[in-house]
Design an enzyme around this catalytic site. Structure first.
Site, short mmCIF file in Angstrom:
data_model
loop_
_atom_site.label_atom_id
_atom_site.label_comp_id
_atom_site.label_asym_id
_atom_site.label_seq_id
_atom_site.Cartn_x
_atom_site.Cartn_y
_atom_site.Cartn_z
CG HIS A 17 39.49 -14.47 57.05
ND1 HIS A 17 38.21 -14.05 56.81
CD2 HIS A 17 39.54 -15.74 56.57
CE1 HIS A 17 37.51 -15.00 56.20
NE2 HIS A 17 38.30 -16.05 56.06
CE LYS A 41 32.32 -19.65 47.98
NZ LYS A 41 33.28 -20.44 48.75
NE ARG A 89 37.48 -22.36 59.67
CZ ARG A 89 36.70 -21.93 58.71
NH1 ARG A 89 35.84 -20.96 58.94
NH2 ARG A 89 36.76 -22.46 57.51
CB SER A 127 32.89 -15.47 55.54
OG SER A 127 34.24 -15.09 55.54
P1 ADP Z 1 37.78 -20.28 51.17
O1 ADP Z 1 36.53 -20.00 50.41
O2 ADP Z 1 39.00 -20.41 50.34
O3 ADP Z 1 37.67 -21.36 52.23
P2 ADP Z 1 37.67 -18.40 53.32
O4 ADP Z 1 37.64 -16.92 53.17
O5 ADP Z 1 36.47 -19.03 53.90
O6 ADP Z 1 38.04 -18.91 51.90
O7 ADP Z 1 38.94 -18.83 54.17
C1 ADP Z 1 40.25 -18.56 53.76
C2 ADP Z 1 41.21 -19.34 54.63
O8 ADP Z 1 41.12 -18.88 55.97
C3 ADP Z 1 40.95 -20.84 54.71
O9 ADP Z 1 42.19 -21.50 54.78
C4 ADP Z 1 40.18 -21.00 55.99
O10 ADP Z 1 40.36 -22.30 56.54
C5 ADP Z 1 40.86 -19.95 56.84
N1 ADP Z 1 40.01 -19.47 57.93
C6 ADP Z 1 38.75 -19.01 57.84
N2 ADP Z 1 38.28 -18.66 59.06
C7 ADP Z 1 39.28 -18.91 59.94
C8 ADP Z 1 39.42 -18.79 61.36
N3 ADP Z 1 38.41 -18.37 62.13
N4 ADP Z 1 40.60 -19.15 61.93
C9 ADP Z 1 41.60 -19.62 61.15
N5 ADP Z 1 41.53 -19.77 59.81
C10 ADP Z 1 40.39 -19.43 59.22
#
Ligand code: ADP
Length: 171
Positions: A17, A41, A89, A127
């Protein structure tokens, strides 16, 4: 002024992130990181997600951390944002992200979604993986910013202990 929003759950924020935050902050004048409060959630970290993000982005001057609930496009409009940033990803992210961006485009044709591909070294990182590692006492220092390692570790060890206690695993 070019403004974008990077929305997500950030439960907790990972190095993946943070990489997307730094790269998108370099593209716009002002970046809002929107921390989603989703009623369906329950996050492991609730309000702390905002504080953790503030801590890890404190040296990036054009980044603002805000929480929101409800529709992303409403929140984006409220803040006069022209673009939504999402990270990709792998192909597995693509189908869902495409549908979301198309839905948002129908709802708000004036707001575009910009996808940034992951830096390869974080391609596997999520996460959920961080939480799983922390739950079993794994080393998470390669996955989350240094300043939040202890917060994540402590939270997980305490909630794991509560569960284990409930299950009778801890006498
Ligand atoms: P959500 O619940 O909206 O998917 P996340 O916190 O899991 O929220 O992710 C937020 C954004 O960050 C999403 O667009 C996700 O694809 C992106 N993201 C999460 N992890 C990574 C990573 N390792 N590299 C690039 N983008 C990521």
């Amino acid at each position: 002024m070019k403004k974008a929003i990077y929305p997500g759950s950030f439960d907790p924020v990972t190095l993946g992130h943070l990489d997307i935050i730094k790269r998108s902050a370099a593209l716009v004048d002002h970046l809002i990181v929107g921390v989603l409060n989703n009623s369906t959630k329950t996050p492991l970290f609730s309000d702390e997600r905002v504080n953790m993000l503030k801590e890890v982005t404190k040296d990036i001057p054009n980044v603002e951390i805000l929480s929101f609930s409800g529709l992303l496009v409403d929140f984006a409009r409220e803040h006069n944002v022209q673009a939504i940033i999402r990270g990709l990803r792998a192909v597995t992210d693509f189908e869902y992200e495409l549908a979301m961006s198309q839905t948002n485009r129908v709802a708000a044709p004036d707001i575009d979604t910009i996808f940034l591909n992951t830096s390869l070294k974080y391609a596997y990182l999520s996460s959920s993986i961080v939480k799983e590692m922390a739950m079993y006492g794994g080393d998470i220092s390669k996955f989350v910013p240094e300043s939040i390692v202890d917060i994540v570790r402590e939270r997980y060890s305490s909630s794991y202990n509560i569960k284990a206690n409930e299950n009778g695993d801890i006498k």
